[in-house]
Design a protein around this motif. Structure first.
Motif, PDB file in Angstrom:
ATOM      1  N   GLN A   1    -105.226  95.102  10.800  1.00 46.01           N
ATOM      2  CA  GLN A   1    -105.695  94.014   9.941  1.00 46.01           C
ATOM      3  C   GLN A   1    -105.510  92.665  10.625  1.00 46.01           C
ATOM      4  OE1 GLN A   1    -104.142  94.190   5.957  1.00 46.01           O
ATOM      5  NE2 GLN A   1    -104.852  92.132   5.416  1.00 46.01           N
ATOM      6  N   GLY A   2    -104.379  92.491  11.302  1.00 49.78           N
ATOM      7  CA  GLY A   2    -104.131  91.239  12.006  1.00 49.78           C
ATOM      8  C   GLY A   2    -105.113  91.012  13.140  1.00 49.78           C
TER       9      GLY A   2
ATOM     10  N   GLN B   1     -95.807  87.855  14.948  1.00 53.45           N
ATOM     11  CA  GLN B   1     -95.195  88.144  13.644  1.00 53.45           C
ATOM     12  C   GLN B   1     -94.064  87.186  13.271  1.00 53.45           C
ATOM     13  OE1 GLN B   1     -93.857  92.173  13.836  1.00 53.45           O
ATOM     14  NE2 GLN B   1     -92.356  91.807  15.457  1.00 53.45           N
TER      15      GLN B   1
ATOM     16  N   ARG C   1     -99.658  86.279  11.147  1.00 55.53           N
ATOM     17  CA  ARG C   1     -98.270  86.738  11.243  1.00 55.53           C
ATOM     18  C   ARG C   1     -98.179  88.258  11.108  1.00 55.53           C
ATOM     19  NH1 ARG C   1     -96.067  81.887   7.308  1.00 55.53           N
ATOM     20  NH2 ARG C   1     -96.542  80.180   8.760  1.00 55.53           N
ATOM     21  N   THR C   2     -98.627  88.924  12.156  1.00 53.43           N
ATOM     22  CA  THR C   2     -98.533  90.386  12.203  1.00 53.43           C
ATOM     23  C   THR C   2     -98.106  90.803  13.602  1.00 53.43           C
ATOM     24  OG1 THR C   2    -100.802  90.791  12.954  1.00 53.43           O
ATOM     25  CG2 THR C   2    -100.466  90.565  10.584  1.00 53.43           C
TER      26      THR C   2
ATOM     27  N   LEU D   1    -101.559  84.990  17.194  1.00 57.88           N
ATOM     28  CA  LEU D   1    -101.106  86.209  16.524  1.00 57.88           C
ATOM     29  C   LEU D   1     -99.695  86.504  16.999  1.00 57.88           C
ATOM     30  CD1 LEU D   1    -103.031  89.453  15.741  1.00 57.88           C
ATOM     31  CD2 LEU D   1    -100.745  89.577  16.734  1.00 57.88           C
TER      32      LEU D   1
ATOM     33  N   ASP E   1    -101.254  95.577  14.835  1.00 63.06           N
ATOM     34  CA  ASP E   1    -101.639  95.687  13.432  1.00 63.06           C
ATOM     35  C   ASP E   1    -103.156  95.550  13.304  1.00 63.06           C
ATOM     36  OD1 ASP E   1    -100.777  95.528  10.449  1.00 63.06           O
ATOM     37  OD2 ASP E   1    -102.177  93.858  10.703  1.00 63.06           O
TER      38      ASP E   1
END
Length: 277
Positions: free
Chosen positions: A67-68, A45, A60-61, A43, A65
């Motif tokens: 959702q990530g 970004q 890619r967060t 993980l 985040d």
């Protein structure tokens, strides 16, 4: 009702292991895991992060985040972090659904020099005399015996960054202003011969092992040379460093790999400097 996470289940090759952070340390983790037969997920970004480029999955967060983090948790059997400046809250969120090592609580202490030093004191491991400075009142109350010293930001300083050497009270005041009046720790400057470190690994069952003690030479606050060989340090110093490092890890109830760094003074005494998950 949440089902408790089984943190003692053996995770066999073929499972996916996740890491928060896509830098060079994350890349080393990914290569090591893949060599053992695991899939990896990162993980980070940055679309071109070193670890993301070599992993099976790249989320890619940002670290916080939701959702990530959910996607990473769904992909992985367990998660770690590549360095201590990943938000502890993100690790805590992941720990609600799968094993996470090191724990967010341990990382939170490593992220804050004041909390870190308080932990050393609690463990009975000597550290440099220090004072916490978070307000003008605490600044004014600093004992003159701590000067000359090194003023360090409590958070986010590394490799010589976020640090100012101060010899006088006037320089201390100016230094705190230069650092933005953020929370800081003032450490008394000690007569250093060199530095050393111990890497320990502690399992969830409390088993703890260590690698050989490293003798470290720095240039301008940045590690330049590490020497690992029989006799690189006196046997008494080696024993003291290993005992102290294990005490720090046990005091954290730490699970995972931890580096404990020490100053070696001119008189041979060891004082702990910092920890690096």
């Amino acid at each position: 009702m949440n089902t408790p996470v089984d943190t003692h289940k053996v995770i066999l090759p073929g499972a996916t292991l996740g890491v928060l952070g896509g830098g060079q340390l994350g890349r080393m983790f990914a290569h090591a895991a893949q060599a053992m037969g695991y899939f990896t997920a990162v993980l980070d970004q940055d679309a071109t992060s070193p670890a993301g480029l070599v992993s099976h999955h790249h989320v890619r967060t940002g670290y916080e985040d939701p959702q990530g983090l959910t996607e990473l948790a769904q992909l992985c059997a367990a998660v770690t972090t590549e360095f201590e400046n990943v938000p502890a809250g993100a690790l805590n969120q992941l720990a609600a659904s799968l094993p996470v090592s090191p724990a967010g609580a341990s990382v939170a202490i490593a992220q804050d020099r004041a909390a870190e030093k308080a932990h050393f004191v609690k463990c009975g491991v000597p550290c440099a005399p220090y004072a916490v400075i978070e307000s003008p009142e605490q600044l004014a109350a600093v004992n003159d015996a701590l000067l000359p010293g090194i003023l360090k930001t409590a958070r986010m300083g590394y490799d010589g960054k976020g640090q100012i050497r101060v010899k006088t009270r006037a320089e201390l005041v100016a230094g705190w202003e230069e650092l933005g009046r953020v929370a800081c720790v003032l450490e008394k400057m000690l007569p250093l011969a060199h530095e050393c470190s111990v890497i320990v690994a502690r399992g969830r069952d409390g088993t703890i092992v260590n690698l050989p003690v490293q003798r470290n030479l720095h240039r301008d606050g940045i590690l330049a040379v590490t020497e690992v060989y029989e006799g690189n340090l006196p046997a008494t110093q080696v024993e003291q460093a290993i005992t102290a490092a294990k005490s720090v890890a046990i005091g954290l109830d730490y699970v995972g790999v931890l580096c404990v760094e020490f100053f070696v003074l001119d008189n041979g005494q060891l004082v702990v400097n910092e920890i690096a998950p």
